[in-house]
Design an enzyme around this catalytic site. Structure first.
Site, PDB file in Angstrom:
ATOM      1  N   SER A  65       0.989 -12.019 -10.898  1.00 32.55           N
ATOM      2  CA  SER A  65       1.428 -10.813 -11.571  1.00 32.55           C
ATOM      3  C   SER A  65       0.868  -9.497 -11.166  1.00 32.55           C
ATOM      4  O   SER A  65       0.304  -8.577 -11.761  1.00 32.55           O
ATOM      5  CB  SER A  65       1.362 -10.846 -13.227  1.00 32.55           C
ATOM      6  OG  SER A  65      -0.046 -11.417 -13.411  1.00 32.55           O
ATOM      7  N   ALA A 121       3.580  -9.553  -6.777  1.00 30.21           N
ATOM      8  CA  ALA A 121       4.563 -10.087  -7.602  1.00 30.21           C
ATOM      9  C   ALA A 121       5.414  -8.734  -8.308  1.00 30.21           C
ATOM     10  O   ALA A 121       6.732  -8.782  -8.369  1.00 30.21           O
ATOM     11  CB  ALA A 121       3.855 -10.480  -8.994  1.00 30.21           C
ATOM     12  N   THR A 146       0.772 -12.799  15.251  1.00 29.63           N
ATOM     13  CA  THR A 146       1.661 -11.918  15.511  1.00 29.63           C
ATOM     14  C   THR A 146       1.106 -10.353  15.935  1.00 29.63           C
ATOM     15  O   THR A 146       0.399  -9.891  15.179  1.00 29.63           O
ATOM     16  CB  THR A 146       3.153 -11.387  14.752  1.00 29.63           C
ATOM     17  OG1 THR A 146       3.675 -12.841  14.332  1.00 29.63           O
ATOM     18  CG2 THR A 146       4.040 -10.446  15.361  1.00 29.63           C
ATOM     19  N   HIS A 201       7.146  25.607  -9.421  1.00 30.99           N
ATOM     20  CA  HIS A 201       7.959  25.412 -10.790  1.00 30.99           C
ATOM     21  C   HIS A 201       9.426  25.161 -10.367  1.00 30.99           C
ATOM     22  O   HIS A 201       9.805  25.991  -9.605  1.00 30.99           O
ATOM     23  CB  HIS A 201       7.855  26.332 -11.718  1.00 30.99           C
ATOM     24  CG  HIS A 201       8.797  26.236 -13.018  1.00 30.99           C
ATOM     25  ND1 HIS A 201       8.511  25.277 -14.077  1.00 30.99           N
ATOM     26  CD2 HIS A 201       9.859  26.666 -13.353  1.00 30.99           C
ATOM     27  CE1 HIS A 201       9.468  24.978 -14.904  1.00 30.99           C
ATOM     28  NE2 HIS A 201      10.213  25.972 -14.585  1.00 30.99           N
ATOM     29  N   GLY A 235      -9.663 -17.631  17.533  1.00 29.57           N
ATOM     30  CA  GLY A 235     -11.311 -17.208  17.863  1.00 29.57           C
ATOM     31  C   GLY A 235     -12.126 -18.137  16.744  1.00 29.57           C
ATOM     32  O   GLY A 235     -11.892 -18.118  15.445  1.00 29.57           O
TER      33      GLY A 235
END
Ligand SMILES: Cc1cc2nc3c(=O)[nH]c(=O)nc-3n(C[C@H](O)[C@H](O)[C@H](O)COP(=O)(O)OP(=O)(O)OC[C@H]3O[C@@H](n4cnc5c(N)ncnc54)[C@H](O)[C@@H]3O)c2cc1C
Ligand SMILES: NC(=O)c1ccc[n+]([C@@H]2O[C@H](COP(=O)([O-])OP(=O)(O)OC[C@H]3O[C@@H](n4cnc5c(N)ncnc54)[C@H](O)[C@@H]3O)[C@@H](O)[C@H]2O)c1
Length: 463
Positions: free
Chosen positions: A182, A186, A34, A446, A115
């Site tokens: 993991s 995951a 794609t 702040h 290719g």
């Protein structure tokens, strides 16, 4: 054999190399899948669109303790999926149409097929209709990326598992999902599916999730994950089988043999570079034992005129790295007399799970192993104004610095907006700003989230 000035293989990051400066080049673009590659179609972009909806779905569960009661009425999987790919697929189709047929690309020929090098700078393309074309050029860019791998587990190939390529297009939301692996994939999909109400099991072969992160990040993330998901650590996957609608994994772990059952299995154990499919070795291009194409600092392969970018040559396997390398190759193709080097000094990454994680530079484990002197500082989100206001309970920043030079050598963040909060630290490392100058030489809004960085910097004890 058709001769071009330049052949680009792969339309992920490779597609971004062409711009009007190449208008006098006769260019071939080769793509087997794609248009747009991994990041657009099955990677960064759709995953983050799913993560955004997962963050929304998780909000009611997190807000009640702050006095905001709401309930999640449901997750319309079909609508989420179709909206996401309804936005992505036209971009891929539009990119293909633009390269194939737009007047801007009258100098570009698109070959839709696979290719394979037969000799240096000679590429045989097997087109989608089965016919073959052979093309050559003095310059090539190998941007063929990588692909999902699966472990060698008896029965696995037969059970019908999902990968990151397929799971986002599932026909329906599973009730129970098992994730084998993991790492990045995951951690992100466990967050997505558990936030949607799916019962998630994560099977890890080591003792922690995201174990390539700094140990403090990995350890705390694993502890949080264990509160939300069924996390099986130190498990060997012995066998897989399908029993009707159920996929069963047979595991061996610290307490002996066990099984885990689910209706969908996601295999997320990493990726391998596509250098083999492309047979770059037949093209004379050297490959590392990992399968990555070997490149120098200019992204040149071992064959003169042949460059490589992105996952096919990069151990980082990150889109911002592929983008950077594509820009370097673009420049080097246009200015062979003034080559630029790729900059891989401070490559950051983020894991868009919950809590978000971001990191750059050395982990403490790596700093220790390098035997260089370092100091560490940690700052909890909960102890800066905005994090306190949010009543954050788990987020923190961990910094490592060289006390002699004042330079940061590593930064690790887990918590809200970690991928954004880390950016000034990447900037400081990239431009050599001392940690104390960075802390004191500018205002920090702040009460903004980056105050967590300011306070961590102030805690570093430099010489
Ligand atoms: C689930 C997932 C989530 C991710 N999320 C992030 C993220 O949040 N942030 C981030 O930085 N990175 C992320 N990544 C990694 C990122 O997607 C990749 O690093 C990046 O897409 C690599 O780009 P590339 O151009 O090297 O390769 P690709 O984009 O993979 O492009 C290679 C192209 O070459 C084509 N091709 C391959 N072989 C041939 C051949 N022989 N002939 C012709 N064409 C060929 C392929 O079809 C493909 O289109 C994610 C990856 C995955 C899988
Ligand atoms: N946010 C992001 O930038 C992002 C998100 C997703 C993916 N990615 C990229 O995609 C790539 C692929 O992601 P991934 O999660 O598949 O790979 P990964 O390398 O992050 O993690 C692979 C995991 O599989 C485990 N594993 C390997 N072999 C195994 C086996 N035989 N049995 C059980 N476990 C095994 C490893 O221990 C590791 O935990 C990553 O390298 C990453 O760069 C990036």
């Amino acid at each position: 054999m058709r001769t071009f000035d330049l052949v680009i293989i792969g339309t992920g990051s490779g597609n971004s190399i062409l711009d009007p400066r190449f208008k006098d080049w006769n260019v071939a673009v080769v793509e087997k899948g794609t248009f747009g590659g991994t990041c657009l179609n099955v990677g960064c972009i759709p995953t983050k669109m799913f993560v955004h909806t997962a963050d929304l779905a998780a909000t009611p569960g997190a807000s009640a303790r702050l006095g905001v009661d709401s309930t999640l009425d449901g997750v319309r999987w079909d609508d989420i999926r179709d909206r996401i790919f309804g936005r992505i697929d036209p971009i891929a189709a539009g990119g293909r149409e633009y390269r194939k047929n737009h007047a801007d690309n009258s100098n570009v020929t698109v070959f839709e097929g696979t290719g394979r090098f037969t000799e240096p700078k000679v590429l045989e393309v097997t087109l989608t209709d089965g016919t073959k074309q052979t093309i050559t050029a003095p310059k090539f860019v190998l941007a063929a990326g990588g692909r999902v791998t699966a472990p060698d587990v008896p029965g696995l190939a037969e059970v019908g598992y999902e990968t990151s390529d397929t799971i986002m297009r599932l026909a329906k939301l599973p009730k129970k999902l098992t994730i084998l692996g993991s790492g990045f994939v995951a951690a992100e999909f466990a967050h997505v599916f558990s936030s949607y109400g799916v019962d998630v099991t994560v099977v890890a072969r080591s003792g922690a999730l995201l174990r390539s992160e700094d140990d403090d990040i990995s350890g705390r993330f694993t502890a949080l994950a264990q509160e939300k998901w069924d996390v099986r650590l130190d498990r060997k996957t012995v066998r897989a089988e399908r029993d009707g609608d159920v996929i069963r994994l047979h595991l061996e772990g610290p307490s002996g043999a066990e099984t885990v059952e689910s209706d969908v299995l996601l295999v997320a154990v990493g990726r391998t570079p596509n250098s083999d499919i492309l047979d770059v070795v037949a093209g004379g291009v050297a490959v590392a034992p990992t399968g990555h194409v070997v490149v120098d600092e200019y992204q040149r392969t071992t064959v003169d005129g042949v460059y490589a970018v992105g996952d096919i040559s990069s151990p980082y396997e990150l889109k911002h790295v592929a983008n950077h390398e594509a820009r370097i190759v673009q420049h080097n193709l246009l200015h062979p007399e003034d080559l630029r080097k790729a900059d891989h000094r401070f490559v950051p990454h983020a894991v868009f799970t919950s809590p978000q994680i971001a990191s750059v530079g050395l982990t403490e484990r790596e700093a220790k192993a390098s035997s260089q002197r370092y100091v560490v500082a940690e700052q909890a989100y909960a102890d800066i104004a905005y994090g306190w206001a949010m009543e954050d309970t788990s987020g923190f920043v961990k910094l490592l610095a060289d006390p002699a030079s004042g330079q940061l050598i590593g930064a690790h963040i887990m918590g809200p907006q970690a991928a954004s909060v880390i950016q000034p630290l990447i900037q400081a490392m990239s431009f050599g700003l001392r940690a104390d100058d960075m802390a004191r030489g500018q205002y920090w809004i702040h009460p903004g989230m980056p105050e967590v960085v300011e306070n961590a910097l102030l805690k570093l004890v430099l010489d």
